[in-house]
Write a protein that holds these residues in place. Structure first.
Motif, PDB file in Angstrom:
ATOM      1  N   TRP A 180       0.863  -1.132  -0.002  1.00 55.19           N
ATOM      2  CA  TRP A 180      -0.054  -0.053  -0.128  1.00 55.19           C
ATOM      3  C   TRP A 180       0.932   1.305  -0.023  1.00 55.19           C
ATOM      4  O   TRP A 180       0.795   2.079  -0.834  1.00 55.19           O
ATOM      5  CB  TRP A 180      -1.010  -0.026   1.259  1.00 55.19           C
ATOM      6  CG  TRP A 180      -1.641   1.295   1.434  1.00 55.19           C
ATOM      7  CD1 TRP A 180      -2.531   1.952   0.687  1.00 55.19           C
ATOM      8  CD2 TRP A 180      -1.552   2.145   2.715  1.00 55.19           C
ATOM      9  NE1 TRP A 180      -2.926   3.229   1.629  1.00 55.19           N
ATOM     10  CE2 TRP A 180      -2.206   3.159   2.505  1.00 55.19           C
ATOM     11  CE3 TRP A 180      -1.133   1.843   3.983  1.00 55.19           C
ATOM     12  CZ2 TRP A 180      -2.662   4.002   3.538  1.00 55.19           C
ATOM     13  CZ3 TRP A 180      -1.030   2.837   4.785  1.00 55.19           C
ATOM     14  CH2 TRP A 180      -1.812   3.795   4.806  1.00 55.19           C
ATOM     15  N   VAL A 181       1.757   1.317   0.881  1.00 53.54           N
ATOM     16  CA  VAL A 181       2.948   2.211   0.953  1.00 53.54           C
ATOM     17  C   VAL A 181       4.216   1.611   1.274  1.00 53.54           C
ATOM     18  O   VAL A 181       4.213   0.516   1.688  1.00 53.54           O
ATOM     19  CB  VAL A 181       2.518   3.235   1.898  1.00 53.54           C
ATOM     20  CG1 VAL A 181       1.317   4.288   1.902  1.00 53.54           C
ATOM     21  CG2 VAL A 181       2.719   2.737   3.252  1.00 53.54           C
ATOM     22  N   ALA A 182       5.267   2.066   1.071  1.00 49.74           N
ATOM     23  CA  ALA A 182       6.532   1.687   1.500  1.00 49.74           C
ATOM     24  C   ALA A 182       7.413   3.182   1.974  1.00 49.74           C
ATOM     25  O   ALA A 182       7.251   4.204   1.507  1.00 49.74           O
ATOM     26  CB  ALA A 182       7.309   1.294  -0.010  1.00 49.74           C
ATOM     27  N   ALA A 183       8.267   2.584   2.905  1.00 46.19           N
ATOM     28  CA  ALA A 183       9.235   3.606   3.627  1.00 46.19           C
ATOM     29  C   ALA A 183      10.523   3.351   3.140  1.00 46.19           C
ATOM     30  O   ALA A 183      11.311   2.455   3.141  1.00 46.19           O
ATOM     31  CB  ALA A 183       9.065   3.488   5.350  1.00 46.19           C
ATOM     32  N   TYR A 184      11.383   4.741   2.895  1.00 47.11           N
ATOM     33  CA  TYR A 184      12.642   4.531   2.511  1.00 47.11           C
ATOM     34  C   TYR A 184      13.419   5.486   3.420  1.00 47.11           C
ATOM     35  O   TYR A 184      12.650   6.557   3.994  1.00 47.11           O
ATOM     36  CB  TYR A 184      12.960   5.352   1.387  1.00 47.11           C
ATOM     37  CG  TYR A 184      12.643   4.371   0.321  1.00 47.11           C
ATOM     38  CD1 TYR A 184      13.053   3.163  -0.100  1.00 47.11           C
ATOM     39  CD2 TYR A 184      11.791   5.081  -0.968  1.00 47.11           C
ATOM     40  CE1 TYR A 184      12.534   2.445  -1.184  1.00 47.11           C
ATOM     41  CE2 TYR A 184      11.212   4.090  -2.126  1.00 47.11           C
ATOM     42  CZ  TYR A 184      11.830   2.926  -1.985  1.00 47.11           C
ATOM     43  OH  TYR A 184      11.443   2.196  -3.125  1.00 47.11           O
ATOM     44  N   SER A 185      14.631   5.059   4.071  1.00 44.89           N
ATOM     45  CA  SER A 185      15.479   5.816   4.783  1.00 44.89           C
ATOM     46  C   SER A 185      16.624   6.350   3.967  1.00 44.89           C
ATOM     47  O   SER A 185      16.899   5.719   3.108  1.00 44.89           O
ATOM     48  CB  SER A 185      15.903   5.002   6.068  1.00 44.89           C
ATOM     49  OG  SER A 185      16.966   5.808   6.589  1.00 44.89           O
ATOM     50  N   PHE A 186      17.213   7.610   4.194  1.00 49.45           N
ATOM     51  CA  PHE A 186      18.203   8.144   3.630  1.00 49.45           C
ATOM     52  C   PHE A 186      19.336   8.435   4.560  1.00 49.45           C
ATOM     53  O   PHE A 186      20.154   9.316   4.356  1.00 49.45           O
ATOM     54  CB  PHE A 186      17.873   9.588   2.827  1.00 49.45           C
ATOM     55  CG  PHE A 186      16.636   9.437   1.675  1.00 49.45           C
ATOM     56  CD1 PHE A 186      16.847   8.434   0.570  1.00 49.45           C
ATOM     57  CD2 PHE A 186      15.594  10.258   1.619  1.00 49.45           C
ATOM     58  CE1 PHE A 186      15.808   8.269  -0.272  1.00 49.45           C
ATOM     59  CE2 PHE A 186      14.794  10.043   0.875  1.00 49.45           C
ATOM     60  CZ  PHE A 186      14.922   9.046  -0.171  1.00 49.45           C
ATOM     61  N   PHE A 187      19.387   7.744   5.556  1.00 46.61           N
ATOM     62  CA  PHE A 187      20.271   7.749   6.767  1.00 46.61           C
ATOM     63  C   PHE A 187      21.667   7.575   5.966  1.00 46.61           C
ATOM     64  O   PHE A 187      21.722   6.948   4.920  1.00 46.61           O
ATOM     65  CB  PHE A 187      20.060   6.445   7.598  1.00 46.61           C
ATOM     66  CG  PHE A 187      21.135   6.554   9.110  1.00 46.61           C
ATOM     67  CD1 PHE A 187      20.719   7.480   9.896  1.00 46.61           C
ATOM     68  CD2 PHE A 187      22.054   5.898   8.761  1.00 46.61           C
ATOM     69  CE1 PHE A 187      21.712   7.271  11.135  1.00 46.61           C
ATOM     70  CE2 PHE A 187      23.133   5.866   9.876  1.00 46.61           C
ATOM     71  CZ  PHE A 187      22.980   6.568  10.959  1.00 46.61           C
ATOM     72  N   PRO A 188      22.825   8.248   6.356  1.00 44.93           N
ATOM     73  CA  PRO A 188      23.786   8.483   5.456  1.00 44.93           C
ATOM     74  C   PRO A 188      24.672   7.102   5.032  1.00 44.93           C
ATOM     75  O   PRO A 188      25.112   7.104   4.011  1.00 44.93           O
ATOM     76  CB  PRO A 188      24.949   9.205   6.468  1.00 44.93           C
ATOM     77  CG  PRO A 188      24.228  10.061   7.452  1.00 44.93           C
ATOM     78  CD  PRO A 188      22.777   9.315   7.378  1.00 44.93           C
ATOM     79  N   SER A 189      24.170   6.188   5.888  1.00 43.95           N
ATOM     80  CA  SER A 189      24.956   4.796   5.713  1.00 43.95           C
ATOM     81  C   SER A 189      24.283   4.066   4.469  1.00 43.95           C
ATOM     82  O   SER A 189      24.651   2.970   3.886  1.00 43.95           O
ATOM     83  CB  SER A 189      25.247   3.927   6.777  1.00 43.95           C
ATOM     84  OG  SER A 189      24.052   3.666   7.288  1.00 43.95           O
ATOM     85  N   LYS A 190      23.032   4.244   4.086  1.00 43.54           N
ATOM     86  CA  LYS A 190      21.943   3.532   3.246  1.00 43.54           C
ATOM     87  C   LYS A 190      22.735   3.775   1.841  1.00 43.54           C
ATOM     88  O   LYS A 190      23.508   4.551   1.506  1.00 43.54           O
ATOM     89  CB  LYS A 190      20.911   4.232   3.366  1.00 43.54           C
ATOM     90  CG  LYS A 190      19.989   4.023   4.465  1.00 43.54           C
ATOM     91  CD  LYS A 190      19.661   2.653   5.038  1.00 43.54           C
ATOM     92  CE  LYS A 190      18.738   2.277   6.041  1.00 43.54           C
ATOM     93  NZ  LYS A 190      19.305   2.372   7.273  1.00 43.54           N
ATOM     94  N   ASN A 191      22.265   2.694   0.710  1.00 42.48           N
ATOM     95  CA  ASN A 191      22.780   2.749  -0.307  1.00 42.48           C
ATOM     96  C   ASN A 191      22.690   4.399  -0.979  1.00 42.48           C
ATOM     97  O   ASN A 191      23.507   4.752  -1.776  1.00 42.48           O
ATOM     98  CB  ASN A 191      22.192   1.617  -1.310  1.00 42.48           C
ATOM     99  CG  ASN A 191      22.390   0.491  -0.827  1.00 42.48           C
ATOM    100  OD1 ASN A 191      22.919   0.079   0.369  1.00 42.48           O
ATOM    101  ND2 ASN A 191      22.585  -0.682  -1.738  1.00 42.48           N
ATOM    102  N   LEU A 192      21.440   4.893  -0.637  1.00 42.97           N
ATOM    103  CA  LEU A 192      21.296   6.143  -1.251  1.00 42.97           C
ATOM    104  C   LEU A 192      21.074   7.091  -0.018  1.00 42.97           C
ATOM    105  O   LEU A 192      20.205   6.895   0.715  1.00 42.97           O
ATOM    106  CB  LEU A 192      20.090   6.202  -2.033  1.00 42.97           C
ATOM    107  CG  LEU A 192      19.666   7.760  -2.628  1.00 42.97           C
ATOM    108  CD1 LEU A 192      20.702   8.116  -3.544  1.00 42.97           C
ATOM    109  CD2 LEU A 192      18.288   7.935  -3.163  1.00 42.97           C
ATOM    110  N   GLY A 193      22.335   7.454   0.522  1.00 47.50           N
ATOM    111  CA  GLY A 193      22.163   8.245   1.887  1.00 47.50           C
ATOM    112  C   GLY A 193      22.405   9.746   1.750  1.00 47.50           C
ATOM    113  O   GLY A 193      23.253  10.374   0.937  1.00 47.50           O
TER     114      GLY A 193
END
Ligand code: PLP
Length: 371
Positions: A180-193
């Motif tokens: 239904w929805v999805a959540a992304y994190s852009f915490f610096p260590s993420k693949n897209l940070g």
């Protein structure tokens, strides 16, 4: 030799000519709140996710919290999730007023077990939150079918899985596409940070998107007019500009992580005390983490540390055994696959800029330990 778990400095050197001008442009505009980079990034991330809408917000935690909030959970409402994840997955459920119901994982992939989800569905269930752990998509077909039959939404915790995909009936489906929805994190260590906190919700539900867009700015589309009580959870324009400059590199970075994973996999395949990651059929992993199961985990970690190699344990305590959830009444032994994973996992350096020489050093150190 030193092999850190992550080397953000190496990444910065490779992209400084892209990112610094993007930052300078925001500074010149002085438009720090909801500047044009935010909407541009929302459109781009929605596209990567095969979703209609992206809604930037302050963190991955808020990208989980806001959709749970608009479900209007009442005391006693249950949200089923995995016990083997980062704390935020369950923390968001509680902060939205729900009760987390922890279920066990598939020991092969570390992702939530759809059979366990089916068994945990009750008349009080209001949502299911699978996590695409370490960067590989959970068994979404089975999860979606079970949730649909029960009439409850699926919220994908895709915080570790931006750009991951799964072939279903011969078609590539993206992280963020099926729920239904999805959540992304852009915490610096993420693949897209980002260079600080940041997050995004993606969805193809037009009504939910409209409501979430308002919810993140105190519940109103028009300034000083409030349809409901929301909160302040925006993605900074500066962070959006950084992420927009980084996004064109994401597919290549994830491909390099996959190549590193194959390299480790080949080199460690014949070492019985070490089990390399299992990729479920149809999945294209983005290896946010490269996570082994190993014997004598803590000793191995200390040995590697002594050799200048950074590793991490994601996660040492499954959530059903966390002190703060004591009142929920879970006991040790109840979710054995999650508990065993917590005792055995060890994540190795897998960042894109890692060299073969560094990987060989890590491999030799692991082999040396078990000799
Ligand atoms: C699985 C998972 N869920 C949620 C989060 C929360 O994201 P953030 O740290 O951006 O709040 C993270 C990342 O830290 C995560 O890995």
């Amino acid at each position: 030799m030193n092999v850190p778990l992550l080397d953000l400095g190496a990444q910065f050197q490779s992209i400084r000519e892209d990112v610094l001008p993007a930052l300078q442009a925001v500074v010149d505009s002085q438009q720090f709140i909801m500047g044009p980079a935010v909407a541009q990034l929302e459109a781009a991330v929605a596209q990567v996710s095969h979703a209609r809408h992206g809604i930037g917000c302050a963190s991955g935690t808020d990208a989980l919290l806001l959709p749970l909030k608009i479900l209007g959970l009442k005391p006693g409402d249950e949200v089923i999730t995995t016990s083997f994840t980062f704390f935020a997955t369950a923390g968001a459920i509680v902060n939205a007023g729900g009760t987390p119901v922890f279920v066990d994982i598939d020991p092969a992939t570390f992702n939530i077990d759809p059979g366990a989800v089916k068994a945990a569905l009750t008349p009080r269930t209001r949502a299911v939150v699978p996590v695409h752990l370490y960067g590989q998509i959970a068994a979404m077909e089975a999860l979606m079918a079970a949730a649909r039959r029960h009439g409850v939404p699926v919220i994908e915790d895709a915080c570790q899985a931006i750009g991951a995909r799964r072939s279903i009936d011969g078609e590539w489906r993206m992280a963020g596409e099926l729920g239904w929805v999805a959540a992304y994190s852009f915490f610096p260590s993420k693949n897209l940070g980002a260079w600080g906190d940041g997050g995004m919700i993606v969805t193809s539900d037009d009504q939910a998107a409209e409501r979430l867009r308002k919810y993140r700015v105190h519940g109103g589309a028009k300034q000083y007019h409030h349809d409901e009580v929301g909160t302040n959870s925006r993605l900074d324009t500066l962070q959006a500009a950084i992420l927009l400059a980084k996004l064109p590199h994401l597919a290549d970075w994830s491909a390099r992580r996959r190549a590193h994973a194959e390299y480790y996999g080949r080199a460690l395949a014949d070492l019985p005390p070490v089990r390399t990651p299992v990729i479920a059929p149809g999945n294209e992993h983005i290896f946010h983490q490269y996570t082994l199961r190993v014997e004598r985990r803590d000793e191995l970690q200390a040995h590697l540390k002594g050799k200048g190699i950074g590793t991490a344990v994601y996660y040492p305590i499954p959530l059903h055994l966390q002190k703060c959830f004591g009142s929920l009444g879970y006991r040790e032994g109840q979710l054995p696959a999650a508990e065993q994973a917590a005792r055995e996992v060890l994540s190795l350096p897998v960042y894109p800029e890692l060299t073969h020489a560094q990987q060989d050093y890590v491999i030799d150190a692991i082999r040396g330990f078990y000799r």
